[in-house]
Structure formats: structure tokens, C-alpha cells
Design a protein around this motif. Structure first.
Motif, PDB file in Angstrom:
ATOM      1  N   ALA A   1      66.481 -46.456  24.968  1.00  0.00           N
ATOM      2  CA  ALA A   1      65.376 -46.333  25.924  1.00  0.00           C
ATOM      3  C   ALA A   1      65.193 -47.649  26.673  1.00  0.00           C
ATOM      4  O   ALA A   1      64.945 -47.663  27.877  1.00  0.00           O
ATOM      5  CB  ALA A   1      64.094 -45.938  25.196  1.00  0.00           C
ATOM      6  N   ALA A   2      65.334 -48.757  25.959  1.00  0.00           N
ATOM      7  CA  ALA A   2      65.175 -50.064  26.603  1.00  0.00           C
ATOM      8  C   ALA A   2      66.257 -50.268  27.667  1.00  0.00           C
ATOM      9  O   ALA A   2      65.966 -50.712  28.778  1.00  0.00           O
ATOM     10  CB  ALA A   2      65.256 -51.175  25.556  1.00  0.00           C
ATOM     11  N   TYR A   3      67.494 -49.922  27.317  1.00  0.00           N
ATOM     12  CA  TYR A   3      68.571 -50.031  28.308  1.00  0.00           C
ATOM     13  C   TYR A   3      68.318 -49.100  29.490  1.00  0.00           C
ATOM     14  O   TYR A   3      68.538 -49.473  30.634  1.00  0.00           O
ATOM     15  CB  TYR A   3      69.919 -49.679  27.673  1.00  0.00           C
ATOM     16  N   ALA A   4      67.878 -47.892  29.191  1.00  0.00           N
ATOM     17  CA  ALA A   4      67.667 -46.909  30.251  1.00  0.00           C
ATOM     18  C   ALA A   4      66.598 -47.385  31.226  1.00  0.00           C
ATOM     19  O   ALA A   4      66.627 -47.081  32.410  1.00  0.00           O
ATOM     20  CB  ALA A   4      67.283 -45.562  29.657  1.00  0.00           C
ATOM     21  N   VAL A   5      65.636 -48.149  30.714  1.00  0.00           N
ATOM     22  CA  VAL A   5      64.581 -48.688  31.558  1.00  0.00           C
ATOM     23  C   VAL A   5      65.122 -49.835  32.411  1.00  0.00           C
ATOM     24  O   VAL A   5      64.525 -50.239  33.399  1.00  0.00           O
ATOM     25  CB  VAL A   5      63.406 -49.153  30.662  1.00  0.00           C
ATOM     26  N   GLY A   6      66.282 -50.363  32.011  1.00  0.00           N
ATOM     27  CA  GLY A   6      66.919 -51.414  32.809  1.00  0.00           C
ATOM     28  C   GLY A   6      66.909 -52.781  32.156  1.00  0.00           C
ATOM     29  O   GLY A   6      67.224 -53.772  32.797  1.00  0.00           O
ATOM     30  N   MET A   7      66.529 -52.838  30.889  1.00  0.00           N
ATOM     31  CA  MET A   7      66.483 -54.147  30.221  1.00  0.00           C
ATOM     32  C   MET A   7      67.895 -54.660  29.930  1.00  0.00           C
ATOM     33  O   MET A   7      68.825 -53.878  29.748  1.00  0.00           O
ATOM     34  CB  MET A   7      65.738 -54.037  28.892  1.00  0.00           C
ATOM     35  N   THR A   8      68.012 -55.987  29.843  1.00  0.00           N
ATOM     36  CA  THR A   8      69.260 -56.585  29.388  1.00  0.00           C
ATOM     37  C   THR A   8      69.293 -56.523  27.862  1.00  0.00           C
ATOM     38  O   THR A   8      68.283 -56.209  27.232  1.00  0.00           O
ATOM     39  CB  THR A   8      69.334 -58.062  29.798  1.00  0.00           C
TER      40      THR A   8
ATOM     41  N   ASN B   1      74.017 -43.690  33.318  1.00  0.00           N
ATOM     42  CA  ASN B   1      73.350 -44.988  33.135  1.00  0.00           C
ATOM     43  C   ASN B   1      74.049 -45.865  32.087  1.00  0.00           C
ATOM     44  O   ASN B   1      73.478 -46.798  31.546  1.00  0.00           O
ATOM     45  CB  ASN B   1      71.868 -44.821  32.796  1.00  0.00           C
TER      46      ASN B   1
ATOM     47  N   HIS C   1      74.174 -53.380  34.617  1.00  0.00           N
ATOM     48  CA  HIS C   1      72.743 -53.677  34.682  1.00  0.00           C
ATOM     49  C   HIS C   1      72.118 -53.098  35.950  1.00  0.00           C
ATOM     50  O   HIS C   1      71.042 -52.502  35.914  1.00  0.00           O
ATOM     51  CB  HIS C   1      72.542 -55.194  34.616  1.00  0.00           C
TER      52      HIS C   1
ATOM     53  N   ARG D   1      71.837 -49.327  35.754  1.00  0.00           N
ATOM     54  CA  ARG D   1      70.709 -48.880  34.930  1.00  0.00           C
ATOM     55  C   ARG D   1      69.391 -49.038  35.666  1.00  0.00           C
ATOM     56  O   ARG D   1      68.442 -48.308  35.421  1.00  0.00           O
ATOM     57  CB  ARG D   1      70.685 -49.662  33.618  1.00  0.00           C
TER      58      ARG D   1
ATOM     59  N   PHE E   1      64.348 -38.615  27.449  1.00  0.00           N
ATOM     60  CA  PHE E   1      65.188 -38.260  26.310  1.00  0.00           C
ATOM     61  C   PHE E   1      64.685 -37.009  25.593  1.00  0.00           C
ATOM     62  O   PHE E   1      63.482 -36.733  25.580  1.00  0.00           O
ATOM     63  CB  PHE E   1      65.201 -39.405  25.290  1.00  0.00           C
TER      64      PHE E   1
ATOM     65  N   PHE F   1      58.661 -46.364  23.164  1.00  0.00           N
ATOM     66  CA  PHE F   1      58.631 -47.589  22.366  1.00  0.00           C
ATOM     67  C   PHE F   1      57.499 -47.442  21.354  1.00  0.00           C
ATOM     68  O   PHE F   1      56.328 -47.379  21.707  1.00  0.00           O
ATOM     69  CB  PHE F   1      58.413 -48.801  23.263  1.00  0.00           C
TER      70      PHE F   1
ATOM     71  N   VAL G   1      61.434 -55.679  33.703  1.00  0.00           N
ATOM     72  CA  VAL G   1      62.640 -55.535  34.524  1.00  0.00           C
ATOM     73  C   VAL G   1      62.346 -55.806  35.997  1.00  0.00           C
ATOM     74  O   VAL G   1      63.036 -56.571  36.647  1.00  0.00           O
ATOM     75  CB  VAL G   1      63.245 -54.128  34.353  1.00  0.00           C
TER      76      VAL G   1
ATOM     77  N   LEU H   1      59.387 -46.464  37.267  1.00  0.00           N
ATOM     78  CA  LEU H   1      60.473 -47.324  37.736  1.00  0.00           C
ATOM     79  C   LEU H   1      60.858 -47.027  39.176  1.00  0.00           C
ATOM     80  O   LEU H   1      61.616 -47.769  39.781  1.00  0.00           O
ATOM     81  CB  LEU H   1      61.696 -47.130  36.830  1.00  0.00           C
TER      82      LEU H   1
END
Ligand code: ADP
Ligand code: MG
Lengths: 260, 250
Positions: free
Chosen positions: A130-137, B48, B76, B79, B86, B92, B108, B156
Motif C-alpha cells: 500500500a505504501a508503494y502504491a501510494v508512491g512512497m520510496t 504500478n 517511482h 507509482r 486493494f 495503514f 509523497v 492522490l
């Protein structure tokens, strides 16, 4: 012994021992802090499967989990000055306390690296995705999502480790360190009331342990306040099982070693 | 616009995607149907880069990535152009509903916290959760969690939102509220690719339906055409199995 039990000595020694809590807690605190750094450093190669380093960290962890802390203390105290002499560094004037802290830090680091690895592995894979999907490194995902959750998971294990280290520091007296146990040996030499001294010593360790336990419980509740009660109870139970395995690990490791 | 060209993906020897071509225009809603194991999830996750495609090309907006040797930076940026909802929500866990929606904006996109919070509140109100801003995921029902997941994706402002069976993990009585939210945002012209087993919903909400089987696109077309008169035998059989009449006749 020849002396009859006298409770007034218990009080007397109790008070006289109190100042030495400082030394004991210094050893515990420093070795945990350094051990945390070492533990994280050592856990990383194994979590990310870095070829050669992974092997090193495995050997390190097995060694410190598989040998008695008392032997580790001696090895450092007597061995390290000799080793350092070979590269012309003279440490004969360095106080024994530093060696003790260093030995405990390495010991603690080995256990912590295992706890960190376990806790990070226990964070749901979907959280990272989920973190990656949000765009985080990768770093952002680890720092903001994985690590905070892993900390919550690791707290019960960490708490037990701290208490284990607290009790283990009692061995430092064998190198002449004047912490709680060391002092309790010298206090009754005149009066011969050894039993009373040990009784007050036990009381002090016991009280510190209880206080630490309560503290960590509060921290855990705070860190895991986001979990439903059901989750928490379930996880606490499984965490405890895992933890028991960890801590009987010191014995089991020798058995494991004997296996073909 | 999103254009996938000859996307391939293998897990070991198992080729799961066998050269997928798919173009989605801006504002279009595309539903992907297909039996379990046909590679729908893998395809979405390739877009993604949660899965690394073995070959092919992905184009989103002005960004074009050759899948064989993408740089970290390309991954990056890719994404950053999509958002995902999901099947298991994946909110989170240690953050409240509002924080979940804010997280991507703040971390981000570097939106100032107050502004992000404002936007987060707006979006949660939009998905009907204005009263649950400070609830943790564990305090929300599955349907509520998935609506937070949708708000998180919307925040986003991505080129495309990828939905992977967004209602499959829900109790039947909670499916409706989530579909209603997706329906609502579909009308706002947000580009979406939705993998779903809800046939009626797909027919109603999608501009185009794609049927996948065994790692390939078998057939695609307008919903009415595809549902009423599928050209391929495999599509026909699948639709027959999935429609309620077939269930009753068992
Ligand atoms: N991480 C993985 N490792 C190995 N095989 C996988 C993995 N993910 C998916 N697969 C395989 O890829 C195929 C397609 O899976 P998936 O994309 O999940 O299909 P769908 O979403 O259409 O049900 C399945 O055969 C599945 O077993
Ligand atoms: Mg799937």
C-alpha cells in the motif's frame, strides 16, 4: 554463617545498595542503546539477504546466543586488550566498566537483531505494498509504515530482553564492577549477615523488574492503541509464545547444535 | 491515457501474462473480468510495479517505461501516477482514517499538513465517512475500510485508479455501499480499471469490458455487446457460470 537472621540488616543493606542502582542501570541502558544500533545493523543484511554480510551476522548472532554471558565477559575483559595490543593500541588504563558495557552491548545486539527481524517480518506485506502504491520510496515505506508497526510488535520481546539484561548485569561483579551485586558481596563482610544482604539485593532487582514491566506494558498499549482489543489479545498470546521460544533459546541452541 | 503494450510476466517457468495489450482513454472506466487465476491481479500489479513485468511497455500520461530495465526513478514516477484499491483494503493500520488519506499527500506529494487534512476531510465526507475521521482501521467495518481505501486513492489525484476486486472480501450486506461510492466517482470522469466479479455492476458502470483467460485478453467490447452476445466461446461459458440463473440451476 553462624549469625541469626536480623531483619534490620535487610533494611540497612537495602538503603546502602540503593546508590548502586545507578551503575547497574548505566550498564543496562548503555548496552541496550548500543545494542539497538548493533542489532539494527546486523538485522539488515539478513532481512535484505546481502550475500557475505548475511553470513557474518548469522555467525555473530549464533555465537552470542550460544555461549554463556559470563564467558563472553571474560573473553572481552582478558582477550580484547591482548588483541588490541597486536595493533598497538593500549587499553590497559581503560576502566573495566567499558569492557563490560561493550560485552553486554554485543550480547544484547544479537538478541535484538533477532527480535527486529522477527517483528519486521511480522508486519503485513500488504502494508508495504500500500505504501508503494501510494508512491512512497523504500525508505519512506520502511520508516513511516513498517518500523512503527514493527516497534509495537517487538515491545513485549524487548521488555523481556531488558529485564533479562538487568539480571545478567549481576555477573559483572565477577570483573570487580561495583554494581548492585558487587556491592552486596562486600557489605556484609564485617557483620557476616550475608543472607540479609542477598535478600535486599533480590528485593531491589525484583522492584526494578516490576517497574520496567509496568512501564513497557504502558508503552505497548500506547504504541498499539490502533489495534482492536481482539487483535491485541490474539497477538499478545502469540507474541508470548514466540517470546518463550526466544528466551529458552539460549538452552535450545546448544541442543540445536548437537543435531546432525 | 494508459497504454500497455505486450506486457509479459512469468513466475519462474509459469508464464502468467502472455503479452497483454490494453489502452484506456482518459476518463474511461474499464472492467476486467475473468476466471480466478487468469492473471487479472498480476496485470494490475504490473501497472504500478508491485510486480515487475518480464517484458513490455507501460505508458501513463507522458511517462513511458520499457519494462525490461526500468530505473528506480521510473518505477517511482510510475507509482506516482496511479493509485490502487486493494482487495484486503490494506489501510495503514497504525493511522486513522484521516491520516490514511493524508499520508500520500504529505509524504509523497509534499502538500502542507493542514491543506492535506482539509482535503482528507472532504474526501472522507464524500465517501460517507465524515463521522469516522479519527477512527483506526480496526474500529471500522470492512465496507468502511474499503471506502477509506477509495478516498486514499482519490486523494492522490492519480491518472488512473486500479481496483482489485474491491468488494470480494466484504460481507454481502456491505458490498452495496462500496459499489455505490465507486459508481459515484465513475461519473466524475476519473479513469479507472476495475477487476471485479460483480457482473451487474461491471455492466452498469464500465464503458468497456475486457475478458481475460489464462494470461491473455480473450475479448473486449462495450458492456452491452459483450454481455449480450459474446463472440468467443470461453467468454460465453464464463458469463454463464457467473450469472445468477446459472447459480440457481445447480
Ligand atoms: N507471487 C506469485 N508467485 C508465483 N505465482 C504467482 C504469484 N502471484 C500469482 N501467481 C500465479 O499467477 C497466476 C495468476 O494469478 P492472479 O493474477 O492472482 O490471477 P487472478 O487475479 O486473475 O485470480 C496464478 O496461477 C497464480 O498462481
Ligand atoms: Mg485476483
Amino acid at each position: 554463617m553462624g549469625t541469626s537472621f536480623d531483619i534490620s540488616y535487610v533494611f540497612d543493606y537495602f538503603v546502602k545498595l540503593l546508590p548502586y542502582i545507578r551503575i547497574t542501570l548505566t550498564i543496562v541502558g548503555c548496552s541496550l542503546l548500543i545494542g539497538l544500533g548493533i542489532g539494527l545493523l546486523v538485522a539488515l543484511p539478513r532481512m535484505y539477504r546481502i550475500p557475505v554480510l548475511q553470513r557474518f551476522s548469522q555467525v555473530y548472532v549464533s555465537f552470542f546466543r550460544g555461549t554463556p554471558i559470563l564467558i563472553q565477559l571474560f573473553l572481552f575483559y582478558y582477550g580484547m586488550p591482548e588483541m588490541l595490543k597486536l595493533i598497538h593500541i593500549d587499553v590497559t588504563k581503560v576502566p573495566a566498566l567499558y569492557f563490560v558495557i561493550f560485552a553486554y552491548a554485543l550480547h544484547t545486539g544479537a538478541f535484538l537483531s533477532e527480535s527486529i527481524r522477527g517483528a519486521v517480518g511480522a508486519v503485513d506485506r500488504g502494508q508495504v505494498e500500500a505504501a508503494y502504491a501510494v508512491g512512497m520510496t523504500g525508505y519512506q515505506a520502511f520508516g513511516r509504515i513498517v518500523l512503527p508497526q514493527a516497534l509495537g510488535i517487538a515491545i513485549p520481546v524487548f521488555a523481556n530482553l531488558v529485564i533479562a539484561v538487568l539480571k545478567d548485569t549481576s555477573l559483572a561483579f565477577s570483573l570487580g564492577i561495583m554494581e548492585l551485586t558487587g556491592k552486596s558481596q562486600t557489605l556484609p563482610t564485617m557483620s557476616q549477615h550475608f543472607f540479609e544482604a542477598y535478600l535486599s539485593l533480590a528485593l531491589i532487582y525484583f522492584i526494578i523488574s516490576i517497574a520496567l514491566e509496568k512501564l513497557f506494558f504502558a508503552v505497548e498499549r500506547r504504541l498499539l492503541r490502533y489495534e482492536g482489543d481482539r487483535d491485541r489479545d490474539g497477538r499478545a498470546a502469540s507474541g508470548r509464545k514466540w517470546l518463550n521460544r526466544r528466551f529458552s533459546g539460549r538452552l535450545e541452541l546448544q541442543k540445536e547444535g548437537a543435531r546432525p | 491515457m494508459i497504454r500497455l503494450t505486450q506486457i509479459r510476466k512469468s513466475f519462474g517457468r509459469n508464464e502468467v501474462l502472455k503479452g497483454i495489450d490494453l489502452t484506456v482513454r482518459k476518463g474511461e472506466v474499464v472492467a476486467i473480468l475473468g476466471p480466478s487465476g487468469s492473471g487479472k491481479t498480476t496485470l494490475l500489479r504490473c501497472i504500478n510495479y508491485l510486480e515487475r513485468p518480464s517484458d513490455g511497455e507501460i505508458e501513463i500520461g507522458e511517462l513511458r517505461v520499457k519494462c525490461k530495465h526500468p530505473s528506480k526513478q521510473e518505477i517511482h514516477r510510475l507509482r506516482g501516477k496511479s493509485a490502487m484499491v486493494f482487495q484486503q483494503y490494506n489501510l495503514f493500520k497504525h493511522k486513522t482514517a484521516a491520516e490514511n488519506v493524508m499520508e500520500g499527500l504529505v509524504v509523497v506529494q509534499k502538500v502542507p499538513k493542514e491543506e492535506a487534512r482539509k482535503r482528507s476531510v472532504e474526501l472522507l465526507e464524500k465517501v460517507g465517512l465524515g463521522a469516522k475521521l479519527d477512527a483506526y482501521p480496526s474500529q471500522l467495518s470492512g465496507g468502511q475500510q474499503q471506502r477509506v481505501g477509495i478516498a486514499r486513492a482519490l486523494a492522490l489525484n492519480p491518472e488512473v485508479i486500479l481496483f482489485d476486486e474491491p468488494t470480494s472480501a466484504l460481507d454481502p450486506e456491505l458490498v452495496g455501499e462500496v459499489l455505490a461510492v465507486i459508481r459515484k466517482i465513475a461519473k466524475e470522469g476519473i479513469t479507472m480499471i476495475i477487476v471485479t466479479h460483480e457482473m451487474n455492476f461491471a455492466q452498469e458502470v464500465a464503458n468497456r469490458v475486457v475478458f481475460m483467460d489464462q494470461g491473455a485478453v480473450v475479448e473486449e467490447g462495450a458492456p452491452n455487446e459483450l454481455f449480450r452476445s459474446p463472440k468467443e466461446e470461453r467468454t460465453r461459458q464464463f458469463l454463464q457460470r457467473m450469472t445468477p440463473e446459472a447459480v440457481y440451476s445447480i
